[in-house]
Design a protein around this motif. Structure first.
Motif, PDB file in Angstrom:
ATOM      1  N   GLY A  98       0.810  -1.202   0.000  1.00 18.65           N
ATOM      2  CA  GLY A  98       0.000   0.000   0.000  1.00 18.65           C
ATOM      3  C   GLY A  98       0.847   1.255   0.000  1.00 18.65           C
ATOM      4  O   GLY A  98       2.082   1.219   0.071  1.00 18.65           O
ATOM      5  N   SER A  99       0.182   2.384  -0.076  1.00 17.11           N
ATOM      6  CA  SER A  99       0.873   3.665  -0.087  1.00 17.11           C
ATOM      7  C   SER A  99       1.263   4.062   1.324  1.00 17.11           C
ATOM      8  O   SER A  99       0.499   3.886   2.283  1.00 17.11           O
TER       9      SER A  99
ATOM     10  N   LEU B 110      -4.099   6.882   6.352  1.00 18.34           N
ATOM     11  CA  LEU B 110      -4.833   5.739   6.867  1.00 18.34           C
ATOM     12  C   LEU B 110      -3.898   4.820   7.636  1.00 18.34           C
ATOM     13  O   LEU B 110      -2.681   4.914   7.541  1.00 18.34           O
ATOM     14  N   THR B 111      -4.507   3.921   8.381  1.00 17.20           N
ATOM     15  CA  THR B 111      -3.721   2.930   9.096  1.00 17.20           C
ATOM     16  C   THR B 111      -3.177   1.910   8.104  1.00 17.20           C
ATOM     17  O   THR B 111      -3.545   1.882   6.927  1.00 17.20           O
ATOM     18  N   SER B 112      -2.295   1.079   8.583  1.00 20.50           N
ATOM     19  CA  SER B 112      -1.693   0.074   7.708  1.00 20.50           C
ATOM     20  C   SER B 112      -2.757  -0.898   7.209  1.00 20.50           C
ATOM     21  O   SER B 112      -3.774  -1.148   7.875  1.00 20.50           O
ATOM     22  N   ASP B 113      -2.512  -1.443   6.033  1.00 18.12           N
ATOM     23  CA  ASP B 113      -3.404  -2.414   5.395  1.00 18.12           C
ATOM     24  C   ASP B 113      -4.710  -1.785   4.931  1.00 18.12           C
ATOM     25  O   ASP B 113      -5.696  -2.503   4.692  1.00 18.12           O
ATOM     26  N   TYR B 114      -4.736  -0.475   4.753  1.00 19.06           N
ATOM     27  CA  TYR B 114      -5.909   0.200   4.206  1.00 19.06           C
ATOM     28  C   TYR B 114      -5.462   1.162   3.107  1.00 19.06           C
ATOM     29  O   TYR B 114      -4.409   1.797   3.211  1.00 19.06           O
ATOM     30  N   GLU B 115      -6.286   1.252   2.072  1.00 16.88           N
ATOM     31  CA  GLU B 115      -5.989   2.134   0.938  1.00 16.88           C
ATOM     32  C   GLU B 115      -7.308   2.655   0.376  1.00 16.88           C
ATOM     33  O   GLU B 115      -8.255   1.895   0.161  1.00 16.88           O
TER      34      GLU B 115
END
Length: 328
Positions: free
Chosen positions: A134-135, A140-145
């Motif tokens: 991810g970016s 956002l928190t990790s594992d979210y896009e």
């Protein structure tokens, strides 16, 4: 005229003709590249990218089709363009929870194409992160896009992808439960787009690249309207700048003002075109293809603005040096 001079002139003419031919060929190549960018489907670029970026002799393990946020965004668009294949559910988290039933998930998946067409905005695929992790620049928190959003009933629902581990053990980016739950809570009325109410049934039923032909035929009309308003703004700003120059007599500020008019009008035209797309209710597939054009125009406007500012700065520096030389 000697024979030597005649030969030199002949060589000069030949060189000139060759230069003109090269320039014409370059223009044709640029036009062909632009048309290819606008007309070729995104899958063509997806197939060309690994061929150009990886050596042919290296054999890698097959990766998941949804390994990156860009892959999932591309898969969603392909599913919208080919609804008969019924592949859209593979891009969603379909496992129910205590507060999200399977029936609600199925209903959201069935209505998702209509909701995105009518109320949704998706980021251009080229701007979505292609990193499996991810970016790192989003908030956002990790594992979210985030790949888009839905604007309806005064609310903005972000379309979030979540990186999850599926049964096969692979990590995939799928539409998150938060997005599914937020969409299921909306009481949306799916109405016909305005462009289909003023078009014939044959144009609405005919399909081109997944969208109705009537939506594609509306693009030239929207472009003409956007160009007209951009031209009106250009004429108004140009007249205002000329009056400012007459009253102020400041040539330095007038150059900067004149150089910023054209890129400003180009960006304004893109804004008008985007608003017309939403007002006409054009399909998300059409808007995604046109986003290539709009993003290119914005980059071109920024390039023109930066080039004009640098040109003005260099001319100012040249004038200062001339004044110093005169004083010396």
């Amino acid at each position: 005229m000697t024979s030597f001079n005649r030969k030199v002139i002949q060589i000069g003419h030949c060189g000139l003709f060759q230069w003109v031919a090269c320039q014409a060929q370059a223009v044709r190549l640029c036009a062909f590249a632009l048309l290819s960018t606008l007309l070729l489907p995104p899958t063509a670029f997806a197939q060309l990218q690994p061929l150009l970026s990886q050596p042919q002799t290296v054999e890698e393990e097959p990766q998941s089709e949804l390994a990156t946020p860009r892959d999932t965004s591309r898969s969603i668009l392909q599913s919208l363009a080919n609804p008969l294949e019924n592949r859209l559910s593979s891009s969603f988290i379909t496992r129910p929870t205590s507060d999200l039933s399977r029936e609600s998930i199925i209903e959201v998946i069935e209505l998702f194409p209509h909701i995105v067409d009518r109320y949704g905005v998706l980021m251009p695929v080229a701007l979505v992160s292609n990193n499996p992790d991810g970016s790192e620049e989003n908030n956002l928190t990790s594992d979210y896009e985030q790949i888009g959003q839905i604007r309806a009933q005064g609310q903005v629902v972000p379309i979030l992808l979540q990186r999850v581990t599926v049964r096969s053990g692979e990590k995939q980016w799928l539409v998150s439960r938060q997005t599914i739950r937020a969409i299921s809570n909306l009481d949306l009325e799916i109405t016909r787009p305005f462009i289909e109410t003023v078009s014939t049934a044959s144009l609405n039923d005919a399909r081109f690249r997944g969208a109705a032909v009537s939506h594609w035929l509306a693009i030239p009309v929207a472009l003409c309207i956007a160009l007209f308003f951009a031209w009106m703004l250009y004429k108004g700003l140009w007249r205002a700048s000329q009056r400012y120059i007459e009253y102020s007599g400041n040539s330095r500020n007038s150059q900067i003002l004149s150089s910023s008019i054209t890129p400003l009008c180009m960006i304004f035209g893109v804004f008008i075109f985007y608003q017309l797309e939403l007002a006409l209710g054009l399909s998300i597939l059409v808007r995604q293809d046109m986003s290539k054009l709009t993003v290119s125009v914005i980059w071109l406007a920024l390039f023109i603005l930066i080039w004009s500012l640098l040109n003005n700065l260099s001319s100012r520096g040249e004038q200062i040096l001339r004044q110093k030389n005169r004083v010396a």
